[in-house]
Design an enzyme around this catalytic site. Structure first.
Site, mmCIF file in Angstrom:
data_model
loop_
_atom_site.group_PDB
_atom_site.id
_atom_site.type_symbol
_atom_site.label_atom_id
_atom_site.label_comp_id
_atom_site.label_asym_id
_atom_site.label_seq_id
_atom_site.Cartn_x
_atom_site.Cartn_y
_atom_site.Cartn_z
ATOM 1 N N HIS A 195 -51.884 100.458 41.397
ATOM 2 C CA HIS A 195 -52.282 100.540 39.992
ATOM 3 C C HIS A 195 -51.143 100.084 39.097
ATOM 4 O O HIS A 195 -49.978 100.247 39.421
ATOM 5 C CB HIS A 195 -52.743 101.951 39.611
ATOM 6 N N HIS B 44 -49.580 100.332 35.224
ATOM 7 C CA HIS B 44 -49.547 101.107 33.980
ATOM 8 C C HIS B 44 -49.326 100.113 32.848
ATOM 9 O O HIS B 44 -48.343 99.374 32.859
ATOM 10 C CB HIS B 44 -48.377 102.105 33.983
#
Length: 167
Positions: A153, A155
């Protein structure tokens, strides 16, 4: 007025002000150190199950088992607001299929396309959030980087002045 050494407000007496400032600074350092060690412990604990194939919280968000505030979605990528934001804008961008991509350090040649799509999606998120004048994209890879969910992932952080160096 009684002065407490745990009170973080300034006082008129210099020595009391110094003690209050010292205690508040110590509290902030201890709180920060505690939060850091909690993050490090959580990252190490998460790493134990990183490659088991068990569903992550992100898999449950993708399947809509867990609700999320979705900012962007296409056939390959999902972006949603972080539940513990570190900036006024803090959005996570994830691939909908993990395909062995639990962390950036596990990327293979076959992941080139999705890695590019994730970065492009980060740009779309920045546009939607109105932060194109300045934003940061962070990827934590592995326990030493405090990765706590083993589903790659990104950010996307913005909406305030970023500092350098990070971390």
């Amino acid at each position: 007025m009684a002065h407490s050494h745990n009170d973080c407000t300034p006082h008129s007496h210099t020595h009391v002000m110094y003690l209050a400032s010292y205690n508040c600074a110590s509290f902030r350092v201890l709180s920060s150190a505690s939060a850091t060690s909690d993050e490090e412990a959580a990252a190490k604990a998460a790493a134990v199950n990183a490659d088991t194939g068990a569903p992550t919280i992100f898999d449950k968000i993708i399947s809509k088992e867990i609700p999320a505030n979705i900012v962007y979605e296409d056939e390959a990528v999902l972006a949603f607001r972080d539940i513990s934001p570190k900036a006024p804008v803090h959005v996570l961008v994830i691939p909908k299929s993990r395909d062995g991509l639990t962390e950036l350090g596990k990327a293979e040649k076959r992941h080139e396309e999705i890695l590019g799509r994730l970065l492009y999606a980060a740009n779309i998120v920045a546009e939607k959030e109105g932060i194109t004048e300045g934003f940061r994209v962070v990827i934590n890879s592995g326990p030493s980087a405090c990765q706590s969910v083993y589903h790659l992932h990104l950010h996307v952080l913005g909406g305030r002045q970023m500092k350098w160096p990070p971390g």
